[in-house]
Scaffold this motif. Structure first.
Motif, PDB file in Angstrom:
ATOM      1  N   ASN A 155       0.803  -1.083  -0.009  1.00 51.88           N
ATOM      2  CA  ASN A 155      -0.003   0.069  -0.024  1.00 51.88           C
ATOM      3  C   ASN A 155       0.829   1.200   0.051  1.00 51.88           C
ATOM      4  O   ASN A 155       0.183   2.218  -0.141  1.00 51.88           O
ATOM      5  CB  ASN A 155      -1.054  -0.143   1.325  1.00 51.88           C
ATOM      6  N   GLY A 156       2.045   1.077   0.387  1.00 47.29           N
ATOM      7  CA  GLY A 156       3.092   2.234   0.433  1.00 47.29           C
ATOM      8  C   GLY A 156       3.090   2.973   1.406  1.00 47.29           C
ATOM      9  O   GLY A 156       3.808   4.067   1.612  1.00 47.29           O
ATOM     10  N   ARG A 157       2.690   2.417   2.701  1.00 51.94           N
ATOM     11  CA  ARG A 157       2.677   2.786   3.996  1.00 51.94           C
ATOM     12  C   ARG A 157       4.171   3.228   4.339  1.00 51.94           C
ATOM     13  O   ARG A 157       4.602   4.317   4.849  1.00 51.94           O
ATOM     14  CB  ARG A 157       2.071   2.351   4.964  1.00 51.94           C
ATOM     15  N   THR A 158       4.962   2.089   4.408  1.00 56.96           N
ATOM     16  CA  THR A 158       6.353   2.478   5.180  1.00 56.96           C
ATOM     17  C   THR A 158       7.272   3.019   3.916  1.00 56.96           C
ATOM     18  O   THR A 158       8.132   3.681   4.248  1.00 56.96           O
ATOM     19  CB  THR A 158       7.015   0.883   5.131  1.00 56.96           C
ATOM     20  N   ASP A 173       7.659  -4.614  -6.296  1.00 52.77           N
ATOM     21  CA  ASP A 173       6.374  -5.472  -6.019  1.00 52.77           C
ATOM     22  C   ASP A 173       5.963  -6.109  -7.188  1.00 52.77           C
ATOM     23  O   ASP A 173       6.396  -5.802  -8.371  1.00 52.77           O
ATOM     24  CB  ASP A 173       5.437  -4.646  -5.579  1.00 52.77           C
ATOM     25  N   ARG A 174       5.161  -7.132  -6.928  1.00 51.69           N
ATOM     26  CA  ARG A 174       4.486  -7.897  -8.101  1.00 51.69           C
ATOM     27  C   ARG A 174       3.838  -6.845  -9.047  1.00 51.69           C
ATOM     28  O   ARG A 174       3.846  -6.989 -10.353  1.00 51.69           O
ATOM     29  CB  ARG A 174       3.703  -8.864  -7.552  1.00 51.69           C
ATOM     30  N   GLY A 214       7.322  -6.966 -10.481  1.00 52.63           N
ATOM     31  CA  GLY A 214       7.632  -8.350 -10.949  1.00 52.63           C
ATOM     32  C   GLY A 214       8.122  -9.214  -9.630  1.00 52.63           C
ATOM     33  O   GLY A 214       8.085  -8.641  -8.650  1.00 52.63           O
ATOM     34  N   ILE A 223      10.316 -10.228  -7.041  1.00 49.84           N
ATOM     35  CA  ILE A 223      11.600  -9.752  -6.611  1.00 49.84           C
ATOM     36  C   ILE A 223      12.807 -10.732  -6.698  1.00 49.84           C
ATOM     37  O   ILE A 223      13.870 -10.410  -6.856  1.00 49.84           O
ATOM     38  CB  ILE A 223      11.373  -9.423  -4.995  1.00 49.84           C
ATOM     39  N   ASP A 267       9.664  -6.242   3.620  1.00 53.39           N
ATOM     40  CA  ASP A 267       8.288  -6.356   4.434  1.00 53.39           C
ATOM     41  C   ASP A 267       7.625  -7.343   3.464  1.00 53.39           C
ATOM     42  O   ASP A 267       6.457  -6.965   2.995  1.00 53.39           O
ATOM     43  CB  ASP A 267       7.635  -5.099   4.487  1.00 53.39           C
TER      44      ASP A 267
HETATM   45  N1  SAM Z   1       5.257  -2.457   3.902  1.00 52.35           N
HETATM   46  C1  SAM Z   1       4.075  -2.262   2.891  1.00 52.35           C
HETATM   47  C2  SAM Z   1       3.329  -0.833   3.320  1.00 52.35           C
HETATM   48  O1  SAM Z   1       3.414  -0.189   4.265  1.00 52.35           O
HETATM   49  O2  SAM Z   1       2.126  -0.923   2.888  1.00 52.35           O
HETATM   50  C3  SAM Z   1       3.299  -3.588   2.807  1.00 52.35           C
HETATM   51  C4  SAM Z   1       4.214  -4.639   2.215  1.00 52.35           C
HETATM   52  S1  SAM Z   1       3.013  -6.011   1.980  1.00 52.35           S
HETATM   53  C5  SAM Z   1       3.053  -6.677   3.315  1.00 52.35           C
HETATM   54  C6  SAM Z   1       4.167  -6.852   1.093  1.00 52.35           C
HETATM   55  C7  SAM Z   1       4.061  -6.596  -0.568  1.00 52.35           C
HETATM   56  O3  SAM Z   1       5.296  -7.401  -0.902  1.00 52.35           O
HETATM   57  C8  SAM Z   1       2.844  -7.132  -1.215  1.00 52.35           C
HETATM   58  O4  SAM Z   1       2.328  -6.246  -1.916  1.00 52.35           O
HETATM   59  C9  SAM Z   1       3.275  -8.300  -2.178  1.00 52.35           C
HETATM   60  O5  SAM Z   1       2.639  -8.243  -3.237  1.00 52.35           O
HETATM   61  C10 SAM Z   1       4.767  -8.073  -2.377  1.00 52.35           C
HETATM   62  N2  SAM Z   1       5.467  -9.195  -2.482  1.00 52.35           N
HETATM   63  C11 SAM Z   1       5.636 -10.326  -1.367  1.00 52.35           C
HETATM   64  N3  SAM Z   1       6.409 -11.179  -1.882  1.00 52.35           N
HETATM   65  C12 SAM Z   1       6.933 -10.675  -3.340  1.00 52.35           C
HETATM   66  C13 SAM Z   1       7.841 -11.411  -4.065  1.00 52.35           C
HETATM   67  N4  SAM Z   1       8.359 -12.631  -4.136  1.00 52.35           N
HETATM   68  N5  SAM Z   1       7.941 -10.677  -5.196  1.00 52.35           N
HETATM   69  C14 SAM Z   1       7.234  -9.510  -5.546  1.00 52.35           C
HETATM   70  N6  SAM Z   1       6.580  -8.956  -4.731  1.00 52.35           N
HETATM   71  C15 SAM Z   1       6.189  -9.430  -3.562  1.00 52.35           C
END
Ligand code: SAM
Length: 160
Positions: free
Chosen positions: A40-43, A60-61, A79, A81, A99
């Motif tokens: 969501n972009g909070r951090t 992110d994906r 894509g 990561i 995260d």
């Molecule tokens: N720290 C973020 C915030 O404050 O909004 C929240 C992050 S959320 C818990 C984890 C994010 O990582 C998700 O949007 C997910 O799509 C992405 N993600 C997790 N594993 C991934 C991977 N292997 N490749 C790409 N994106 C990944």
């Protein structure tokens, strides 16, 4: 502990640890910040406030951040990561925040087969890693727990 309490703990741990790094660990003078898992972009938004002069590249994906915290197109890498991060393994980053824990032990175990190596490889010497998953790696020195954060909730390291 309810999932609501656990969520609140995670949010405050993220804020406290990022503030702690900002206040106690001078980052290498050069180098970008990598946000591994934009969500969501909070951090990401908090990182921008804490480190206004740094370039922050987010991974992110899919881009799903709130419009107010969406990175510029050149600072977003879409894509998986595990693959997209490889070309950023250059030992240049000043700070990496990851995260991407899921709360499912089996899924997180798969992530932990590649994430510690990737984060260690991205960081410059003296750079800082902050992560919701433990990053067990010889190149990453664990830093003392932040007082307000419960053991095992959030982790930070310095690149040796
Ligand atoms: N720290 C973020 C915030 O404050 O909004 C929240 C992050 S959320 C818990 C984890 C994010 O990582 C998700 O949007 C997910 O799509 C992405 N993600 C997790 N594993 C991934 C991977 N292997 N490749 C790409 N994106 C990944």
């Amino acid at each position: 502990m309810s999932r609501l309490d656990s969520f609140i703990n995670r949010m405050s741990a993220q804020r406290d640890i990022l503030n702690h790094v900002r206040d106690h660990y001078p980052l290498p003078p050069e180098g970008p910040i990598f946000e591994i898992g934009l969500g969501n972009g909070r951090t990401y938004s908090h990182l921008r406030e804490c480190f206004p002069d740094r370039r922050i590249v987010a991974f992110d994906r899919k881009l799903a951040a709130h419009a107010s915290s969406a990175p510029a197109p050149q600072d977003f890498v879409e894509g998986e990561i595990r693959e997209t991060g490889q070309s950023f393994v250059k030992g240049t980053a000043a700070l990496v925040h990851a995260d991407i824990g899921t709360g499912y032990d089996d899924k997180d175990a798969v992530t932990l087969t590649w994430l510690p190596d990737m984060v260690a490889g991205m960081l410059a010497t003296g750079g800082i890693a902050v992560s919701g998953l433990p990053l067990d790696h010889a190149g990453l020195e664990p830093l003392p727990r932040v007082e307000t954060i419960r053991e095992g909730r959030y982790f930070h390291y310095r690149r040796r």
